[in-house]
Write a protein that holds these residues in place. Structure first.
Motif, PDB file in Angstrom:
ATOM      1  N   GLY A 114       0.808  -1.208   0.000  1.00 23.42           N
ATOM      2  CA  GLY A 114       0.000   0.000   0.000  1.00 23.42           C
ATOM      3  C   GLY A 114       0.844   1.263   0.000  1.00 23.42           C
ATOM      4  O   GLY A 114       1.996   1.269  -0.439  1.00 23.42           O
ATOM      5  N   LEU A 115       0.271   2.341   0.507  1.00 22.94           N
ATOM      6  CA  LEU A 115       0.947   3.634   0.497  1.00 22.94           C
ATOM      7  C   LEU A 115       2.144   3.626   1.443  1.00 22.94           C
ATOM      8  O   LEU A 115       2.137   2.980   2.488  1.00 22.94           O
ATOM      9  CB  LEU A 115      -0.025   4.741   0.895  1.00 22.94           C
ATOM     10  CG  LEU A 115      -1.251   4.917  -0.021  1.00 22.94           C
ATOM     11  CD1 LEU A 115      -2.125   6.052   0.479  1.00 22.94           C
ATOM     12  CD2 LEU A 115      -0.834   5.151  -1.471  1.00 22.94           C
ATOM     13  N   LEU A 116       3.168   4.362   1.062  1.00 21.16           N
ATOM     14  CA  LEU A 116       4.383   4.457   1.866  1.00 21.16           C
ATOM     15  C   LEU A 116       4.175   5.421   3.035  1.00 21.16           C
ATOM     16  O   LEU A 116       3.440   6.406   2.925  1.00 21.16           O
ATOM     17  CB  LEU A 116       5.549   4.939   1.010  1.00 21.16           C
ATOM     18  CG  LEU A 116       5.979   4.012  -0.134  1.00 21.16           C
ATOM     19  CD1 LEU A 116       7.025   4.699  -1.004  1.00 21.16           C
ATOM     20  CD2 LEU A 116       6.512   2.693   0.408  1.00 21.16           C
ATOM     21  N   THR A 117       4.846   5.147   4.133  1.00 22.92           N
ATOM     22  CA  THR A 117       4.793   6.036   5.294  1.00 22.92           C
ATOM     23  C   THR A 117       6.138   6.739   5.446  1.00 22.92           C
ATOM     24  O   THR A 117       7.171   6.272   4.956  1.00 22.92           O
ATOM     25  CB  THR A 117       4.478   5.239   6.570  1.00 22.92           C
ATOM     26  OG1 THR A 117       5.436   4.183   6.713  1.00 22.92           O
ATOM     27  CG2 THR A 117       3.081   4.636   6.490  1.00 22.92           C
ATOM     28  N   ALA A 118       6.112   7.874   6.144  1.00 26.68           N
ATOM     29  CA  ALA A 118       7.316   8.687   6.275  1.00 26.68           C
ATOM     30  C   ALA A 118       8.452   7.921   6.943  1.00 26.68           C
ATOM     31  O   ALA A 118       9.629   8.124   6.613  1.00 26.68           O
ATOM     32  CB  ALA A 118       6.994   9.954   7.062  1.00 26.68           C
ATOM     33  N   ASP A 119       8.133   7.015   7.890  1.00 27.72           N
ATOM     34  CA  ASP A 119       9.195   6.321   8.614  1.00 27.72           C
ATOM     35  C   ASP A 119       9.848   5.190   7.803  1.00 27.72           C
ATOM     36  O   ASP A 119      10.732   4.508   8.310  1.00 27.72           O
ATOM     37  CB  ASP A 119       8.683   5.791   9.950  1.00 27.72           C
ATOM     38  CG  ASP A 119       7.532   4.797   9.812  1.00 27.72           C
ATOM     39  OD1 ASP A 119       7.081   4.557   8.672  1.00 27.72           O
ATOM     40  OD2 ASP A 119       7.079   4.271  10.848  1.00 27.72           O
ATOM     41  N   THR A 120       9.403   5.007   6.565  1.00 26.89           N
ATOM     42  CA  THR A 120      10.094   4.073   5.672  1.00 26.89           C
ATOM     43  C   THR A 120      11.492   4.595   5.347  1.00 26.89           C
ATOM     44  O   THR A 120      12.403   3.820   5.052  1.00 26.89           O
ATOM     45  CB  THR A 120       9.293   3.881   4.369  1.00 26.89           C
ATOM     46  OG1 THR A 120       7.956   3.503   4.694  1.00 26.89           O
ATOM     47  CG2 THR A 120       9.912   2.814   3.479  1.00 26.89           C
ATOM     48  N   ALA A 164       1.803  -3.100 -26.938  1.00 31.30           N
ATOM     49  CA  ALA A 164       3.083  -2.672 -26.367  1.00 31.30           C
ATOM     50  C   ALA A 164       2.965  -2.731 -24.851  1.00 31.30           C
ATOM     51  O   ALA A 164       2.232  -1.941 -24.246  1.00 31.30           O
ATOM     52  CB  ALA A 164       3.437  -1.259 -26.833  1.00 31.30           C
ATOM     53  N   LEU A 165       3.669  -3.678 -24.234  1.00 31.70           N
ATOM     54  CA  LEU A 165       3.610  -3.850 -22.783  1.00 31.70           C
ATOM     55  C   LEU A 165       4.664  -2.961 -22.124  1.00 31.70           C
ATOM     56  O   LEU A 165       5.841  -3.305 -22.064  1.00 31.70           O
ATOM     57  CB  LEU A 165       3.851  -5.310 -22.409  1.00 31.70           C
ATOM     58  CG  LEU A 165       2.755  -6.312 -22.768  1.00 31.70           C
ATOM     59  CD1 LEU A 165       3.200  -7.720 -22.394  1.00 31.70           C
ATOM     60  CD2 LEU A 165       1.457  -5.972 -22.076  1.00 31.70           C
ATOM     61  N   CYS A 166       4.218  -1.806 -21.632  1.00 34.09           N
ATOM     62  CA  CYS A 166       5.139  -0.854 -21.008  1.00 34.09           C
ATOM     63  C   CYS A 166       5.315  -1.146 -19.528  1.00 34.09           C
ATOM     64  O   CYS A 166       6.419  -1.049 -18.997  1.00 34.09           O
ATOM     65  CB  CYS A 166       4.610   0.557 -21.219  1.00 34.09           C
ATOM     66  SG  CYS A 166       5.580   1.837 -20.417  1.00 34.09           S
ATOM     67  N   GLY A 167       4.220  -1.483 -18.819  1.00 32.88           N
ATOM     68  CA  GLY A 167       4.309  -1.714 -17.386  1.00 32.88           C
ATOM     69  C   GLY A 167       3.030  -2.298 -16.843  1.00 32.88           C
ATOM     70  O   GLY A 167       2.049  -2.478 -17.558  1.00 32.88           O
ATOM     71  N   GLN A 168       3.043  -2.613 -15.555  1.00 33.51           N
ATOM     72  CA  GLN A 168       1.907  -3.194 -14.851  1.00 33.51           C
ATOM     73  C   GLN A 168       1.776  -2.489 -13.507  1.00 33.51           C
ATOM     74  O   GLN A 168       2.042  -3.061 -12.443  1.00 33.51           O
ATOM     75  CB  GLN A 168       2.126  -4.694 -14.632  1.00 33.51           C
ATOM     76  CG  GLN A 168       2.321  -5.506 -15.899  1.00 33.51           C
ATOM     77  CD  GLN A 168       1.003  -5.828 -16.588  1.00 33.51           C
ATOM     78  OE1 GLN A 168       0.314  -6.762 -16.236  1.00 33.51           O
ATOM     79  NE2 GLN A 168       0.654  -5.005 -17.559  1.00 33.51           N
ATOM     80  N   VAL A 169       1.383  -1.222 -13.552  1.00 38.72           N
ATOM     81  CA  VAL A 169       1.419  -0.401 -12.344  1.00 38.72           C
ATOM     82  C   VAL A 169       0.540  -0.968 -11.239  1.00 38.72           C
ATOM     83  O   VAL A 169       0.792  -0.752 -10.046  1.00 38.72           O
ATOM     84  CB  VAL A 169       1.027   1.057 -12.681  1.00 38.72           C
ATOM     85  CG1 VAL A 169      -0.446   1.175 -13.007  1.00 38.72           C
ATOM     86  CG2 VAL A 169       1.412   1.998 -11.545  1.00 38.72           C
ATOM     87  N   GLY A 170      -0.479  -1.752 -11.594  1.00 34.94           N
ATOM     88  CA  GLY A 170      -1.333  -2.353 -10.592  1.00 34.94           C
ATOM     89  C   GLY A 170      -0.620  -3.369  -9.714  1.00 34.94           C
ATOM     90  O   GLY A 170      -1.137  -3.772  -8.671  1.00 34.94           O
ATOM     91  N   GLN A 171       0.576  -3.792 -10.120  1.00 35.24           N
ATOM     92  CA  GLN A 171       1.330  -4.774  -9.354  1.00 35.24           C
ATOM     93  C   GLN A 171       2.486  -4.156  -8.569  1.00 35.24           C
ATOM     94  O   GLN A 171       3.296  -4.876  -7.996  1.00 35.24           O
ATOM     95  CB  GLN A 171       1.887  -5.851 -10.299  1.00 35.24           C
ATOM     96  CG  GLN A 171       0.812  -6.623 -11.030  1.00 35.24           C
ATOM     97  CD  GLN A 171       1.374  -7.697 -11.943  1.00 35.24           C
ATOM     98  OE1 GLN A 171       2.528  -8.089 -11.821  1.00 35.24           O
ATOM     99  NE2 GLN A 171       0.559  -8.163 -12.866  1.00 35.24           N
ATOM    100  N   TYR A 172       2.571  -2.826  -8.529  1.00 41.41           N
ATOM    101  CA  TYR A 172       3.742  -2.181  -7.955  1.00 41.41           C
ATOM    102  C   TYR A 172       3.526  -1.654  -6.545  1.00 41.41           C
ATOM    103  O   TYR A 172       4.383  -0.974  -6.005  1.00 41.41           O
ATOM    104  CB  TYR A 172       4.185  -1.007  -8.832  1.00 41.41           C
ATOM    105  CG  TYR A 172       4.663  -1.382 -10.212  1.00 41.41           C
ATOM    106  CD1 TYR A 172       5.056  -2.676 -10.524  1.00 41.41           C
ATOM    107  CD2 TYR A 172       4.737  -0.414 -11.206  1.00 41.41           C
ATOM    108  CE1 TYR A 172       5.490  -3.002 -11.798  1.00 41.41           C
ATOM    109  CE2 TYR A 172       5.180  -0.740 -12.483  1.00 41.41           C
ATOM    110  CZ  TYR A 172       5.543  -2.029 -12.771  1.00 41.41           C
ATOM    111  OH  TYR A 172       5.976  -2.337 -14.029  1.00 41.41           O
ATOM    112  N   SER A 173       2.384  -1.945  -5.927  1.00 35.19           N
ATOM    113  CA  SER A 173       2.083  -1.332  -4.634  1.00 35.19           C
ATOM    114  C   SER A 173       2.382  -2.248  -3.462  1.00 35.19           C
ATOM    115  O   SER A 173       2.065  -1.921  -2.327  1.00 35.19           O
ATOM    116  CB  SER A 173       0.601  -0.931  -4.591  1.00 35.19           C
ATOM    117  OG  SER A 173      -0.206  -2.087  -4.628  1.00 35.19           O
TER     118      SER A 173
END
Length: 364
Positions: A18-24, A249-258
């Protein structure tokens, strides 16, 4: 020139899905090393934020780059200003773009070892454009359109993530190639932007539901070329709309990057029955075409055929929020983290985070 210290962001805590937190990340101040002969010291102004900026922290994604705990993460590019030089061809005050950057205020570079490090003509256009329309994201879209998808005049090109950095440029390149261009984006505002500002012929709001039906309505002659950025349900619907012998043209799969893991893959029997050509690509495999891309894109920009748009998040301490903006779909155009001021600019800025750059494009 004596500079006392650098500001860096270090990866210190394993990122959760999910979303990144500041303490990462942890901000640190470190002394700067002395320059060696042939090196330059760069003050970072803008850092590029891409889908890979999140994917590098996902230990379950098959991404090309993996961040290492305790290290300073990398970026796919930066725009900066030379503040000290021990290279005969570079002077203090020169502006440049480099495809190799770290999450830090100052970078040391050896121009002889970085063939894509380029001096920027400040009269060419906004500095941020050199990480967008004239940067690696633009180069990626250029390769995907002109050397993989190859849309022909009169064909239909479908572009997912059409309001994002790569999709926005891929669609504009498709228009330059003479194709009828249809985008897919999330929300009425983004779809209006894609149609009215970028000049796409139509845009489908995937959040409105009935995606298969919406694609058929927007592409009554079917889809000849699909520029794929996202995966998941959008990919399924796009595959179903393809014409026989279509190109993907397969550029990316942003749905898999979280960090959430892989989504269900496409029904590849569709590719069999429709005899589709599906090609994944990395822009870095085509560096011999970079000069041609840059000259062409610059000419299209000057002619008013190409626009650059960017969303800015200010401050290295907020770089996690810049990544979250991209992953949550809050950005329009290229997502950037502004680390320091442009020459003659006060920092932090008081302007809104969304800026539109291009001949005839207004700022808001």
């Amino acid at each position: 020139m004596q500079l006392v210290e650098n500001l860096i962001a270090r990866y210190v805590r394993q990122a959760e899905p999910g979303l990144l937190t500041a303490d990462t990340f942890a901000l640190e101040r470190k002394p700067l090393p002395p320059l060696r002969e042939g090196e330059i010291l760069i003050r970072t102004i803008y850092l590029s934020i891409d889908a890979g900026s999140r994917a590098q922290f996902d230990d379950r994604a098959d991404y090309v780059i993996k961040a290492v705990l305790g290290k300073v993460p990398g970026s796919s590019g930066a725009v900066g200003e030379v503040v000290e030089s021990r290279h005969r061809d570079w002077r203090s005050g020169d502006l440049l773009v480099t495809p190799h950057a770290r999450w830090q205020l100052y970078q040391v570079a050896a121009p002889a070892a970085e063939p894509l490090l380029r001096r920027i003509d400040p009269g060419m256009g906004p500095l941020a454009m050199h990480l967008g329309a004239l940067g690696m994201v633009g180069f990626t879209a250029y390769i995907g359109i002109f050397h993989v998808g190859r849309p022909q005049p009169g064909e239909t090109l479908l572009v997912s993530a059409a309001a994002g950095a790569t999709g926005a440029l891929a669609g504009q390149f498709g228009r330059i190639a003479g194709a009828r261009v249809v985008g897919i984006a999330g929300g009425a505002e983004k779809c209006a932007f894609v149609r009215e500002r970028l000049g796409f012929d139509a845009c489908i709001d995937y959040k409105a539901g009935n995606l298969d039906q919406a694609i058929r309505a927007a592409c009554p002659q079917g889809v000849d070329v699909y520029y794929e950025n996202v995966g998941g349900a959008i990919q399924h619907a796009a595959f179903a709309a393809m014409n026989d012998f279509g190109r993907i043209a397969l550029c990316g799969q942003v749905g898999q990057y979280s960090g959430a893991g892989a989504q269900a893959g496409p029904n590849l029997m569709t590719a069999v029955l429709k005899r589709l050509q599906i090609q994944g690509f990395l822009a870095m495999d085509h560096l011999d075409r970079h000069a041609t891309f840059h000259d062409s894109a610059a000419a299209w920009y000057r002619a008013g055929q190409l626009q650059h748009h960017a969303t800015l998040t200010q401050g290295l301490e907020n770089i996690h929020e810049a990544i979250n903006s991209l992953m949550a779909g809050r950005n329009i155009g290229k997502q950037l983290c502004q680390v320091s001021a442009e020459p003659g600019q006060e920092f932090p800025l008081t302007a809104p985070s969304f800026t539109a750059f291009g001949p005839g494009a207004s700022h808001r």
